[in-house]
Design a protein around this motif. Structure first.
Motif, PDB file in Angstrom:
ATOM      1  N   PRO A 140       0.814  -1.230   0.000  1.00 20.96           N
ATOM      2  CA  PRO A 140       0.000   0.000   0.000  1.00 20.96           C
ATOM      3  C   PRO A 140       0.841   1.270   0.000  1.00 20.96           C
ATOM      4  N   GLU A 141       2.079   1.178   0.501  1.00 22.54           N
ATOM      5  CA  GLU A 141       2.926   2.369   0.591  1.00 22.54           C
ATOM      6  C   GLU A 141       3.681   2.644  -0.714  1.00 22.54           C
ATOM      7  N   THR A 142       3.647   1.727  -1.661  1.00 22.82           N
ATOM      8  CA  THR A 142       4.413   1.888  -2.896  1.00 22.82           C
ATOM      9  C   THR A 142       3.813   2.991  -3.758  1.00 22.82           C
ATOM     10  N   PRO A 143       4.622   3.998  -4.173  1.00 26.05           N
ATOM     11  CA  PRO A 143       4.104   5.019  -5.097  1.00 26.05           C
ATOM     12  C   PRO A 143       3.814   4.391  -6.462  1.00 26.05           C
ATOM     13  N   ALA A 144       2.533   4.265  -6.805  1.00 29.64           N
ATOM     14  CA  ALA A 144       2.126   3.662  -8.074  1.00 29.64           C
ATOM     15  C   ALA A 144       0.959   4.456  -8.635  1.00 29.64           C
ATOM     16  N   GLN A 145       0.936   4.594  -9.976  1.00 32.21           N
ATOM     17  CA  GLN A 145      -0.139   5.367 -10.588  1.00 32.21           C
ATOM     18  C   GLN A 145      -0.364   4.908 -12.015  1.00 32.21           C
ATOM     19  N   LEU A 146      -1.638   4.820 -12.395  1.00 37.83           N
ATOM     20  CA  LEU A 146      -2.020   4.603 -13.790  1.00 37.83           C
ATOM     21  C   LEU A 146      -2.621   5.895 -14.314  1.00 37.83           C
ATOM     22  N   THR A 147      -2.113   6.345 -15.475  1.00 42.25           N
ATOM     23  CA  THR A 147      -2.527   7.626 -16.046  1.00 42.25           C
ATOM     24  C   THR A 147      -2.886   7.447 -17.509  1.00 42.25           C
ATOM     25  N   LEU A 148      -4.080   7.894 -17.876  1.00 42.89           N
ATOM     26  CA  LEU A 148      -4.475   7.897 -19.282  1.00 42.89           C
ATOM     27  C   LEU A 148      -3.637   8.905 -20.050  1.00 42.89           C
ATOM     28  N   LEU A 149      -3.163   8.520 -21.219  1.00 44.38           N
ATOM     29  CA  LEU A 149      -2.420   9.441 -22.066  1.00 44.38           C
ATOM     30  C   LEU A 149      -3.373  10.314 -22.859  1.00 44.38           C
TER      31      LEU A 149
END
Length: 462
Positions: free
Chosen positions: A438-447
């Motif tokens: 849960p602490e891991t910086p992770a992100q999904l971003t639409l281009l």
């Protein structure tokens, strides 16, 4: 339900077949990406040069054809080559291919432009020297540290084994052979060499190829690179069979070419395909086009190791974050479209990690105990899967860049790269990750949409 394979932000033609990137250059305020293009069919029967331009390495416009096979010295194909600005003029170097009654003749040719839109052929500037077969091609022209210009070419010697040949010129127009700077005793051909300085050291990229010389057919080939101790010369030719690293551990990467941009970075494109035979035919069956280039990548060194990462301009693109939902299998993201990036940094050590795209069209697994990366994709010619595997002592970060029918994965800030095309089958795009804390910086971003546009010349359709 059929789901189109057309990419949304990778360079590809509106119809026909694309292969090797050619003539990458910054010229008069624009980036140019030329490429091999069969505008008449989705096969390798005829080759011209198509091209796209961009002001920023992000927003690209397809511009149609630059060079057609319309002269006696290139009638059976305008083959791969390179570009260099000399005295304000854009010089395009390419291999003119002639093949009649089973006999091949290769000539290295020059075309020029003053505006990057209109191209004038000057004809052959180098013929095949003694000691080589007519598998002599792919001229990459660079400034010579000793003055003038150097041309490196992929070649096959008369003994049926591969080499990288050098040619030299003082003006970029008149060329003389300079001898072999690299020799192979294992591979029957070397394709698409590239020679340049990177962070103070010379680097050579090339593609070793096994061939059936009797049948004049390629058996297998791949792309490699190596950092050299000194600028190569014919007095001490390199052993091309040792000392290299594979540039991409995935399924679809070949014929990379690089160029230097005004801020000093070395940018690389590759051909994002190694499909052959039934696989290639099936992939393009319901599409007007087939194949694309990789995303532009910054090439850099960590010691003697060559690394790649997405160009800064694409990394800095604004996008729309997509929230994930916790499930029993991990965290599930459901983006509105397939064009997105997923990043995870500062990964916890000694943890397994899995990513699954679109219900299994493509997947990634890091096994911390075995210290291995495994990437799979679902085949489209049968019910099986294709697998690639590589060693990785530790996983610290990843970037996954996705398009409609492709994935490019960068691990540990470019230490290891996997490229793949795959067949879209899932109507709902998705990414399932399992193993991140849960602490891991992770992100999904639409281009953003509309990064690549077709602006074809109507006459190109004839």
């Amino acid at each position: 339900m059929y789901i189109p394979k057309k990419q949304s932000w990778h360079i590809e033609p509106p119809w026909g077949l694309l292969n090797d990137p050619n003539g990458l250059i910054w010229y008069k305020g624009n980036y140019y990406a030329f490429f091999q293009w069969n505008r008449l069919a989705k096969d390798h029967s005829s080759k011209a040069w198509g091209f796209a331009t961009s002001p920023d390495l992000v927003h690209w416009q397809f511009r149609g054809s630059a060079l057609l096979p319309d002269q006696p010295y290139d009638a059976q194909g305008v083959y791969s080559g390179s570009a260099l600005e000399i005295g304000g003029q854009l010089n395009l170097y390419y291999t003119g291919n002639v093949k009649q009654e089973g006999r091949r003749i290769s000539r290295q040719c020059l075309a020029v432009s003053e505006d990057g839109r209109h191209f004038r052929k000057l004809g052959p500037v180098l013929t095949t020297p003694a000691g080589y077969t007519e598998h002599f091609r792919d001229p990459k022209v660079v400034p010579d540290p000793q003055g003038g210009y150097a041309m490196v070419l992929g070649a096959q010697r008369q003994n049926g084994l591969g080499a990288v040949e050098l040619a030299i010129s003082q003006d970029g127009v008149h060329w003389v052979p300079g001898g072999a700077i690299g020799l192979s005793e294992e591979y029957q051909m070397i394709e698409c060499p590239d020679l340049f300085a990177l962070d103070g050291a010379p680097v050579l990229l090339y593609c070793p190829q096994h061939r059936d010389n009797d049948a004049d057919a390629s058996l297998d080939s791949f792309s490699v690179g190596r950092v050299l101790d000194q600028w190569p010369d014919a007095a001490n030719p390199l052993d091309l069979d040792t000392g290299w690293q594979r540039l991409d551990a995935g399924f679809d990467f070949y014929a990379p070419q690089t160029f230097r941009v005004p801020d000093g970075r070395r940018i690389l494109f590759g051909w994002m395909s190694r499909l052959e035979g039934e696989e290639e035919t099936a992939f393009g069956a319901e599409e007007p086009r087939i194949h694309c280039l990789t995303m532009p990548r910054e090439l850099f060194r960590r010691g003697q190791h060559l690394c790649q990462r997405p160009v800064r301009e694409q990394r800095e693109l604004p996008g729309t974050p997509v929230a994930g939902e916790t499930t029993g299998n991990g965290r599930l993201y459901r983006p509105a479209r397939r064009a997105f990036r997923f990043t995870a940094d500062n990964l916890a050590p000694n943890r397994d990690l899995e990513l699954t795209l679109h219900g299994g069209e493509w997947s990634f697994r890091y096994d911390a105990a075995a210290r291995t990366v495994t990437v799979q994709r679902r085949r489209w010619t049968d019910s099986g899967t294709d697998t690639r595997q590589a060693e990785l002592p530790a996983l610290t970060s990843l970037e996954l860049w996705c398009d409609q029918s492709s994935a490019e994965l960068f691990l540990n800030d470019g230490e290891l790269v996997f490229s793949a095309r795959f067949c879209p089958t899932a109507p709902q795009p998705s990414l399932l990750e399992a193993g991140l804390t849960p602490e891991t910086p992770a992100q999904l971003t639409l281009l953003p949409e509309d990064l690549y546009r077709f602006i074809p010349k109507e006459e190109e359709k004839s």
